[in-house]
Write a protein that holds these residues in place. Structure first.
Motif, PDB file in Angstrom:
ATOM      1  N   GLY A 116       0.771  -1.235   0.000  1.00 53.07           N
ATOM      2  CA  GLY A 116       0.000   0.000   0.000  1.00 53.07           C
ATOM      3  C   GLY A 116       0.801   1.282   0.000  1.00 53.07           C
ATOM      4  N   TRP A 117       2.100   1.222  -0.319  1.00 51.32           N
ATOM      5  CA  TRP A 117       2.811   2.491  -0.388  1.00 51.32           C
ATOM      6  C   TRP A 117       2.923   2.976  -1.823  1.00 51.32           C
ATOM      7  CZ3 TRP A 117       6.036  -1.199   2.515  1.00 51.32           C
ATOM      8  CH2 TRP A 117       6.939  -1.921   1.741  1.00 51.32           C
ATOM      9  N   GLY A 118       3.399   4.206  -1.993  1.00 51.33           N
ATOM     10  CA  GLY A 118       3.414   4.842  -3.309  1.00 51.33           C
ATOM     11  C   GLY A 118       4.772   4.739  -3.968  1.00 51.33           C
ATOM     12  N   ASP A 119       5.199   5.851  -4.601  1.00 55.04           N
ATOM     13  CA  ASP A 119       6.448   5.846  -5.364  1.00 55.04           C
ATOM     14  C   ASP A 119       7.662   5.625  -4.456  1.00 55.04           C
ATOM     15  OD1 ASP A 119       4.987   6.407  -7.505  1.00 55.04           O
ATOM     16  OD2 ASP A 119       5.468   8.560  -7.564  1.00 55.04           O
ATOM     17  N   VAL A 120       8.709   5.096  -5.063  1.00 58.47           N
ATOM     18  CA  VAL A 120       9.988   4.957  -4.352  1.00 58.47           C
ATOM     19  C   VAL A 120      11.010   5.765  -5.149  1.00 58.47           C
ATOM     20  CG1 VAL A 120      11.722   3.343  -3.516  1.00 58.47           C
ATOM     21  CG2 VAL A 120       9.330   2.632  -3.628  1.00 58.47           C
ATOM     22  N   VAL A 121      11.629   6.737  -4.504  1.00 62.18           N
ATOM     23  CA  VAL A 121      12.513   7.658  -5.227  1.00 62.18           C
ATOM     24  C   VAL A 121      13.931   7.535  -4.670  1.00 62.18           C
ATOM     25  CG1 VAL A 121      12.832  10.070  -5.898  1.00 62.18           C
ATOM     26  CG2 VAL A 121      10.539   9.227  -5.349  1.00 62.18           C
ATOM     27  N   VAL A 122      14.908   7.437  -5.580  1.00 60.96           N
ATOM     28  CA  VAL A 122      16.311   7.339  -5.150  1.00 60.96           C
ATOM     29  C   VAL A 122      17.030   8.634  -5.510  1.00 60.96           C
ATOM     30  CG1 VAL A 122      18.518   6.184  -5.574  1.00 60.96           C
ATOM     31  CG2 VAL A 122      16.427   4.843  -5.438  1.00 60.96           C
ATOM     32  N   ASP A 123      17.805   9.170  -4.587  1.00 57.79           N
ATOM     33  CA  ASP A 123      18.665  10.315  -4.886  1.00 57.79           C
ATOM     34  C   ASP A 123      20.092   9.940  -4.469  1.00 57.79           C
ATOM     35  OD1 ASP A 123      20.029  12.642  -5.175  1.00 57.79           O
ATOM     36  OD2 ASP A 123      18.754  13.856  -3.870  1.00 57.79           O
ATOM     37  N   SER A 124      20.980   9.816  -5.463  1.00 56.19           N
ATOM     38  CA  SER A 124      22.361   9.415  -5.146  1.00 56.19           C
ATOM     39  C   SER A 124      23.287  10.614  -5.010  1.00 56.19           C
ATOM     40  CB  SER A 124      22.909   8.500  -6.236  1.00 56.19           C
ATOM     41  OG  SER A 124      22.195   7.295  -6.215  1.00 56.19           O
ATOM     42  N   ALA A 125      22.790  11.798  -5.297  1.00 55.41           N
ATOM     43  CA  ALA A 125      23.664  12.983  -5.261  1.00 55.41           C
ATOM     44  C   ALA A 125      23.684  13.597  -3.866  1.00 55.41           C
ATOM     45  CB  ALA A 125      23.190  13.996  -6.289  1.00 55.41           C
ATOM     46  N   ILE A 126      23.875  12.735  -2.863  1.00 59.03           N
ATOM     47  CA  ILE A 126      23.868  13.238  -1.488  1.00 59.03           C
ATOM     48  C   ILE A 126      25.210  12.962  -0.819  1.00 59.03           C
ATOM     49  CG2 ILE A 126      21.382  12.896  -1.177  1.00 59.03           C
ATOM     50  CD1 ILE A 126      22.304  10.441   0.689  1.00 59.03           C
ATOM     51  N   ALA A 127      25.428  13.676   0.277  1.00 58.40           N
ATOM     52  CA  ALA A 127      26.578  13.394   1.137  1.00 58.40           C
ATOM     53  C   ALA A 127      26.040  13.294   2.554  1.00 58.40           C
ATOM     54  CB  ALA A 127      27.593  14.522   1.042  1.00 58.40           C
ATOM     55  N   LYS A 128      26.586  12.346   3.305  1.00 57.65           N
ATOM     56  CA  LYS A 128      26.195  12.253   4.715  1.00 57.65           C
ATOM     57  C   LYS A 128      27.376  12.704   5.546  1.00 57.65           C
ATOM     58  CE  LYS A 128      25.339   8.138   6.886  1.00 57.65           C
ATOM     59  NZ  LYS A 128      24.520   6.946   7.027  1.00 57.65           N
ATOM     60  N   VAL A 129      27.164  13.712   6.360  1.00 57.96           N
ATOM     61  CA  VAL A 129      28.255  14.215   7.190  1.00 57.96           C
ATOM     62  C   VAL A 129      27.821  14.060   8.649  1.00 57.96           C
ATOM     63  CG1 VAL A 129      27.450  16.591   6.862  1.00 57.96           C
ATOM     64  CG2 VAL A 129      29.775  16.197   7.591  1.00 57.96           C
ATOM     65  N   SER A 130      28.721  13.530   9.466  1.00 56.75           N
ATOM     66  CA  SER A 130      28.320  13.156  10.825  1.00 56.75           C
ATOM     67  C   SER A 130      29.361  13.560  11.851  1.00 56.75           C
ATOM     68  CB  SER A 130      28.166  11.629  10.930  1.00 56.75           C
ATOM     69  OG  SER A 130      27.414  11.108   9.877  1.00 56.75           O
ATOM     70  N   ILE A 131      28.909  13.875  13.058  1.00 57.55           N
ATOM     71  CA  ILE A 131      29.844  14.006  14.175  1.00 57.55           C
ATOM     72  C   ILE A 131      29.568  12.875  15.161  1.00 57.55           C
ATOM     73  CG2 ILE A 131      30.091  16.513  13.994  1.00 57.55           C
ATOM     74  CD1 ILE A 131      28.354  16.793  16.457  1.00 57.55           C
ATOM     75  N   VAL A 132      30.626  12.425  15.811  1.00 59.74           N
ATOM     76  CA  VAL A 132      30.514  11.329  16.774  1.00 59.74           C
ATOM     77  C   VAL A 132      31.269  11.732  18.033  1.00 59.74           C
ATOM     78  CG1 VAL A 132      31.239   8.961  17.274  1.00 59.74           C
ATOM     79  CG2 VAL A 132      30.361   9.531  15.008  1.00 59.74           C
ATOM     80  N   GLY A 133      30.663  11.529  19.196  1.00 58.30           N
ATOM     81  CA  GLY A 133      31.379  11.803  20.445  1.00 58.30           C
ATOM     82  C   GLY A 133      30.553  11.361  21.637  1.00 58.30           C
ATOM     83  N   ALA A 134      31.164  10.562  22.526  1.00 56.88           N
ATOM     84  CA  ALA A 134      30.444  10.120  23.716  1.00 56.88           C
ATOM     85  C   ALA A 134      30.091  11.312  24.596  1.00 56.88           C
ATOM     86  CB  ALA A 134      31.287   9.111  24.485  1.00 56.88           C
ATOM     87  N   GLY A 135      30.849  12.412  24.455  1.00 53.62           N
ATOM     88  CA  GLY A 135      30.623  13.584  25.298  1.00 53.62           C
ATOM     89  C   GLY A 135      29.395  14.399  24.907  1.00 53.62           C
ATOM     90  N   MET A 136      28.727  14.065  23.821  1.00 49.02           N
ATOM     91  CA  MET A 136      27.529  14.849  23.482  1.00 49.02           C
ATOM     92  C   MET A 136      26.327  14.416  24.314  1.00 49.02           C
ATOM     93  SD  MET A 136      26.197  13.564  19.726  1.00 49.02           S
ATOM     94  CE  MET A 136      27.761  13.783  18.922  1.00 49.02           C
ATOM     95  N   VAL A 137      26.466  13.284  25.014  1.00 49.32           N
ATOM     96  CA  VAL A 137      25.374  12.805  25.857  1.00 49.32           C
ATOM     97  C   VAL A 137      25.166  13.804  26.998  1.00 49.32           C
ATOM     98  CG1 VAL A 137      24.608  10.921  27.358  1.00 49.32           C
ATOM     99  CG2 VAL A 137      25.928  10.414  25.298  1.00 49.32           C
TER     100      VAL A 137
END
Ligand code: ADP
Ligand code: ASP
Ligand code: MG
Length: 632
Positions: free
Chosen positions: A549-570
């Motif tokens: 029951g879902w509709g269209d499925v769209v792919v976008d490959s022109a992306i970048a994922k940028v992330s920060i990681v740190g236990a101290g953000m808790v």
């Protein structure tokens, strides 16, 4: 006499001279009385060249034949390194994965290690030989004897798995940079070397694109307590230690496929604030979370969904006692988010839900094992619960559900993942400073590491920084599934389908807005997948669309994922705001936001990825005063 496993990457064995230099290094370790097992990668970029070669013959080569082809690269380097050692007068023998008995699943191109036979290696070590083992490869069980590979970058995993199986005193990963840095020095030359990092932080960074370590290698080090260090192949500097908590005893059988979940956590003390229809332009998230940080409010989960038209939805959770103040900030900001140029935009709307609960499964390697999140969604769905928000990461998957369902959810999850006793944890009070599974703080001083007691915070002398490192992944694609019926079980079906095909997902975001279409309330769901999996995922989800029951499925490959990681953000307000502000200052629009306990990820346009990485790295003060030398 210690047993040491050393691993040398492709660049480190990229030429005859470098192989000879590695041999001299290995000899030095052996000469002082250590037993040495060396794991090597294929020379230089030879694996990439083999991949190219395959594609000149076939656009879609069979995975079995790819394994047959790619495993040859490592066979070249083990033989040459053994010869180089013998030339130096050091007895040595090279062994392929099959000759050692590195037994894996029959899953070509991404096999996990089941167990490692240690007898032959031990015999050669007793004879005074250095054993040189081909990384990245294994063999299926005796009946078939099929050659498998572990996935690109998998020699790290071979090395740590060998160290665990041989109960080595440490595993040293030698590479072409001085250790683990705050980010990739090829993109940010003033990235800084860290002396230590927790394995949880490294697991997140590795899975978010920092290719200095294969995430599965970190997972094995964590699970078996293997002392792990990443160092330069060219210097004697100490490099970076990856610090693991004291592990629970684990069998070496099913080495890489044993239980990935070691705890179920529950936090009933949360509330959700959603802002609907905020303008889709740079600076909006920065403004909202900047104001929230100025009020000293700590937010836990943040999501920003894919936009419809030119507006987005942003939702976040806070500890219940903070709700009134958070709501006031959102309400005050909503009318001013529209710019003069956008008079036609509807005003953002604030939506609040007072009583929600967050249930989480905690462990290691959850993104890498898509079936785990899918099982969590299926468990909640079987108990009739609707999932309102999802947060994924290598060390934790969390779902926001109705507070009234909390106890039932935790029972169901403990049963599904066979969690008993101390593994069942209730986070009380403040959301983001909730309980962590295992003691994972950095030394010194090493806190008494007990796998069963809640974590003590990192020592005050060395508080964990809010951002330990920053990572960029340019090989991701965004998958948007439009108009998914809003009822229990849909996330389970959707992500169950992807998991069946072993497709890992991250940043799962359901739009906050619900649209009623033909009497059925529907939401859009987006997630990120590896680019190489995107088309397969789309085809599969399109095939299931009519039935589910879902509709269209769209792919976008022109992306970048940028992330920060740190236990101290808790438990530290303002971390997300600082990241969003850094992007706003560069006029970089954020397309999606997703957070987990120790990471924040944003999707931006691909061509802005490197600029985004550099801006965020600078904003968290991670730059050192020396440029890191990197080798070609
Ligand atoms: P090897 O062949 O030794 O396994 P890889 O190329 O797989 O080496 O990994 C090392 C590379 O990882 C470095 O040359 C660097 O460009 C990249 N890298 C990405 N993120 C980081 C980081 N945070 N710290 C160090 N190196 C990183
Ligand atoms: N040679 C393999 C690759 O390039 C494995 C490795 O280097 O870790 O992916
Ligand atoms: Mg590598």
């Amino acid at each position: 006499m210690a047993l040491i496993v050393q691993k040398y990457g492709g660049t480190s064995v990229g030429s005859v001279e470098r192989i000879q230099a590695v041999a001299a290094r290995v000899l030095k370790t052996a000469k002082v009385g250590n037993s040495v097992v060396v794991v090597v990668s294929a020379m230089g970029k030879s694996t990439d060249e083999l991949v190219k070669l395959a594609h000149t013959i076939s656009t879609n080569p069979s995975r079995r034949e790819m394994d047959m082809l790619l495993s040859t690269g490592e066979q070249v380097s083990i033989a040459l390194l053994s010869m180089a050692l013998q030339e130096l007068g050091q007895p040595a023998i090279s062994l392929t994965g099959a000759q050692v008995g590195i037994v894996t699943e029959a899953e070509h191109t991404r096999a996990r290690i089941l167990h490692i036979q240690t007898e032959r290696i031990e015999r050669h070590l007793r004879d005074g030989k250095v054993v040189v083992v081909a990384g990245f490869q294994g063999i299926t069980s005796i009946a078939e004897l099929e050659i498998t590979t572990l996935g690109r970058g998998g020699s790290d995993t071979s090395a740590v798995a060998l160290a665990a199986a041989l109960r080595a005193s440490c595993c040293e990963i030698y590479t072409d940079v001085p250790g683990i840095l705050t980010t990739d020095p090829r993109l940010v030359p003033d990235a800084q070397l860290m002396s230590e990092i927790t394995c949880d932080e490294m697991l997140e960074l590795a899975s978010l694109g920092a290719k200095v370590l294969h995430p599965r290698a970190v997972e094995i080090a964590r699970n078996y307590g293997v002392p792990l260090v990443v160092r330069s192949s060219w210097t004697d500097d100490p490099g970076t230690r990856v610090v693991s908590p004291t592990p629970r005893p684990r069998s070496l059988v099913d080495l890489e496929i044993a239980r990935p979940v070691d705890g179920v956590e529950f936090d009933a003390n949360q509330a959700r604030v959603a802002l609907l229809r905020v303008p889709d332009r740079p600076g909006v998230a920065a403004r909202l979370f900047g104001e929230i940080a100025r009020q000293d409010l700590d937010v836990d989960l943040i999501i920003q969904s894919i936009h419809e038209g030119n507006t987005n939805d942003i939702a976040f959770t806070v500890a219940t006692p903070m709700l009134k103040r958070a709501e006031a900030v959102a309400a005050a900001i909503a009318p001013v988010l529209r710019s003069q140029k956008e008079p036609k935009l509807e005003e953002a709307e604030v939506m609040v839900q007072q009583q929600i609960a967050k249930v989480s499964i905690a462990g290691a390697g959850m993104i890498g094992r898509p079936g785990v999140a899918a099982q969590m969604f299926a468990t909640l769905s079987a108990a009739g619960m609707n999932i309102q928000m999802i947060s994924t990461s290598e060390v934790k998957v969390s779902c926001v559900i109705d507070a009234a369902d909390g106890d039932r959810a935790i029972d169901a999850l403990c049963q599904a993942f066979e969690i008993r006793g101390e593994g069942r944890r209730r986070a009380s009070g403040f959301s983001k400073s909730g309980v962590r599974g295992q003691d994972n703080s950095l030394s010194p001083p090493a806190s008494p590491a007990s796998p069963t007691s809640p974590a003590s915070p990192a020592s005050p002398a060395s508080p964990a920084p809010p951002a330990r490192g920053v990572a960029l992944d340019l090989n991701q694609a965004r998958l948007a599934i439009r108009q998914v019926p809003d009822r229990p079980g849909m996330a389970a079906k959707l992500f169950g389908l992807l998991a069946e095909h072993n497709i890992s997902v991250d940043m799962i975001i359901q739009s906050q807005r619900c649209r009623v279409i033909d009497g059925v309330p529907k939401r859009d769901i987006a997630c990120t997948v590896a680019q190489m999996d995107a088309e397969a995922a789309r085809t599969m989800l399109e095939q299931a669309a009519a039935e589910l029951g879902w509709g269209d499925v769209v792919v976008d490959s022109a992306i970048a994922k940028v992330s920060i990681v740190g236990a101290g953000m808790v438990g530290q307000p303002g971390v997300a705001a600082r990241m969003f502000e850094a992007l706003a200052q560069q006029q970089i629009n954020i397309q999606m936001i997703a957070t987990s306990e120790i990471k924040i990820s944003c999707v931006v346009a691909q061509e802005q990825g490197v600029a985004a990485l550099q801006a965020i790295h600078a904003a968290f003060g991670l730059a050192g005063d020396q440029n890191i030398q990197v080798s070609a």
